[in-house]
Design a protein around this motif. Structure first.
Motif, mmCIF file in Angstrom:
data_model
loop_
_atom_site.group_PDB
_atom_site.id
_atom_site.type_symbol
_atom_site.label_atom_id
_atom_site.label_comp_id
_atom_site.label_asym_id
_atom_site.label_seq_id
_atom_site.Cartn_x
_atom_site.Cartn_y
_atom_site.Cartn_z
ATOM 1 N N LEU A 19 -13.009 24.278 48.558
ATOM 2 C CA LEU A 19 -12.336 23.143 47.942
ATOM 3 C C LEU A 19 -12.475 21.968 48.902
ATOM 4 O O LEU A 19 -11.958 22.000 50.025
ATOM 5 C CB LEU A 19 -10.871 23.480 47.688
ATOM 6 C CG LEU A 19 -10.127 22.691 46.612
ATOM 7 C CD1 LEU A 19 -10.876 22.701 45.283
ATOM 8 C CD2 LEU A 19 -8.726 23.240 46.438
ATOM 9 N N TYR A 46 -8.356 30.752 42.789
ATOM 10 C CA TYR A 46 -8.774 29.487 43.405
ATOM 11 C C TYR A 46 -9.541 28.594 42.430
ATOM 12 O O TYR A 46 -9.515 27.368 42.565
ATOM 13 C CB TYR A 46 -9.590 29.750 44.665
ATOM 14 C CG TYR A 46 -10.995 30.270 44.444
ATOM 15 C CD1 TYR A 46 -12.076 29.395 44.316
ATOM 16 C CD2 TYR A 46 -11.256 31.637 44.396
ATOM 17 C CE1 TYR A 46 -13.364 29.864 44.137
ATOM 18 C CE2 TYR A 46 -12.542 32.117 44.214
ATOM 19 C CZ TYR A 46 -13.592 31.232 44.085
ATOM 20 O OH TYR A 46 -14.869 31.702 43.902
ATOM 21 N N HIS A 53 -7.579 25.681 40.656
ATOM 22 C CA HIS A 53 -6.899 24.861 41.658
ATOM 23 C C HIS A 53 -6.229 23.632 41.061
ATOM 24 O O HIS A 53 -5.192 23.178 41.571
ATOM 25 C CB HIS A 53 -7.884 24.442 42.762
ATOM 26 C CG HIS A 53 -9.014 23.576 42.288
ATOM 27 N ND1 HIS A 53 -8.947 22.195 42.274
ATOM 28 C CD2 HIS A 53 -10.237 23.900 41.809
ATOM 29 C CE1 HIS A 53 -10.082 21.711 41.825
ATOM 30 N NE2 HIS A 53 -10.891 22.719 41.526
ATOM 31 N N LEU A 109 -2.985 30.180 46.361
ATOM 32 C CA LEU A 109 -4.321 30.297 45.785
ATOM 33 C C LEU A 109 -4.920 31.628 46.226
ATOM 34 O O LEU A 109 -4.952 31.930 47.425
ATOM 35 C CB LEU A 109 -5.224 29.153 46.249
ATOM 36 C CG LEU A 109 -4.960 27.761 45.653
ATOM 37 C CD1 LEU A 109 -5.857 26.736 46.345
ATOM 38 C CD2 LEU A 109 -5.218 27.755 44.160
#
Length: 342
Positions: A4, A318, A321, A338
């Motif tokens: 991310l 995840y 998100h 997450l």
């Protein structure tokens, strides 16, 4: 690997492929299992004034995590492949006066994981072995993922003796809630938590505080009267960063009261210093964790049945998100996790 990333200098985060981190002789490579979303991550996502000054893109964000060691550098001797670990997210220089004196949490050259260097919202993260905490005592993945903010709560709550004391906590966010649990566990007589979110105050009640007070409806003085407190609070833990909360706390402390302040204000604000002086109030600023004394305290508290389960209110794969960050930013729940193994 998937990570991310703050790719561009604008609001948002991007799930993308980045190279797997390489490790040096003193480093450890960790397969990330779960991560916790922090207020810092929310600031970076929204790209507010602080983020624009502190962050250089592109950057893998995130600093709250638990994972499994998959590789160690040649000089690492006390961490093994397969160990379950979390990480101290403040990387220090090791050579300044405070570091050499064993006060690493006061290093002036601290670099933050997921802020000043690539972080843990990824399938793998690399850290110096000196920043890795091995979980020698069994701990669930969700709790291990939030050892970083749990450490903030423990550092703040244990700044002053709590046994038999009346404790006021302003701010029922995740760290405030964890601090309330620690204060109860450490022997405080009364623990009062204030907020304006009924959902978060209900979480405080689940933790077992003496009083969860909605300060949009009732004052802290009202709470004192309800509990029969005649002289004010002995210990204050300011977790909100709110100017009103800090001023109200000072106004409701007993003479000789002690305040630990973790909440980070967005700007300067006036304080009734005359009250601080004449009431002989101590105010201590708290940032991060004491390395690694706080971490030892955290593990022992959990070993002795401190329950943080009510603080965790959401878990997302995840890849979801966006929904996870929206939940975390709502201001109504606790910690959001997450899952990087999902």
């Amino acid at each position: 690997m998937k990570a991310l990333v703050k790719e561009r200098a604008e609001p948002g985060l991007w799930l993308t492929d980045v190279p797997e981190p390489q490790i040096g002789p003193g480093d450890v490579l960790i397969k990330v299992l779960r991560t916790g979303i922090c207020g810092t991550d929310l600031h970076i996502r929204s790209w507010d004034g602080w983020a624009r000054q502190a962050i250089r893109t592109p950057l893998v964000i995130g600093h709250e995590f638990v994972g499994e060691v998959v590789e160690t550098g040649r000089d690492v001797t006390d961490i093994a492949v397969g160990d379950r670990v979390s990480g101290e997210g403040h990387l220090v220089c090791g050579t300044c006066r405070n570091c050499l004196a064993g006060r690493r949490h006061l290093c002036r050259a601290t670099v933050g994981l997921g802020v000043g260097r690539d972080g843990a919202f990824a399938e793998y993260v690399a850290l110096p072995a000196s920043n890795v905490w091995v979980h020698r005592v069994p701990v669930g993945l969700d709790i291990a993922a939030i050892f970083d903010p749990f450490g903030n709560a423990v550092h703040t709550a244990l700044s002053f003796p709590l046994v038999g004391e009346d404790v006021l906590i302003t701010g029922a966010g995740p760290i405030g809630l964890m601090a309330a649990a620690v204060a109860r566990h450490a022997g405080a007589r009364n623990v009062v938590v204030t907020d304006v979110s009924e959902e978060r105050l209900e979480l405080a009640r689940k933790i077992g505080v003496s009083l969860a007070l909605d300060v949009s409806r009732r004052s802290i003085a009202d709470g004192q009267r309800e509990l029969g407190l005649r002289e004010g609070f002995d210990v204050g833990l300011e977790m909100s960063g709110s100017p009103v909360a800090m001023r109200d706390m000072i106004a409701n402390m007993t003479h000789g009261g002690k305040i630990a302040m973790l909440g980070l204000p967005a700007q300067e604000f006036p304080v009734d210093w005359a009250r601080v002086v004449t009431s002989m109030i101590t105010i201590k600023g708290v940032y991060g964790r004491e390395m690694f004394e706080t971490w030892y305290a955290m593990s022992v508290l959990l070993e002795r049945d401190l329950d943080l389960a009510p603080v965790i209110t959401g878990r997302y794969p995840y890849r979801d998100h966006e929904a996870a960050f929206a939940d975390a930013a709502s201001g109504r729940g606790g910690k959001i996790i997450l899952d990087w193994a999902a």
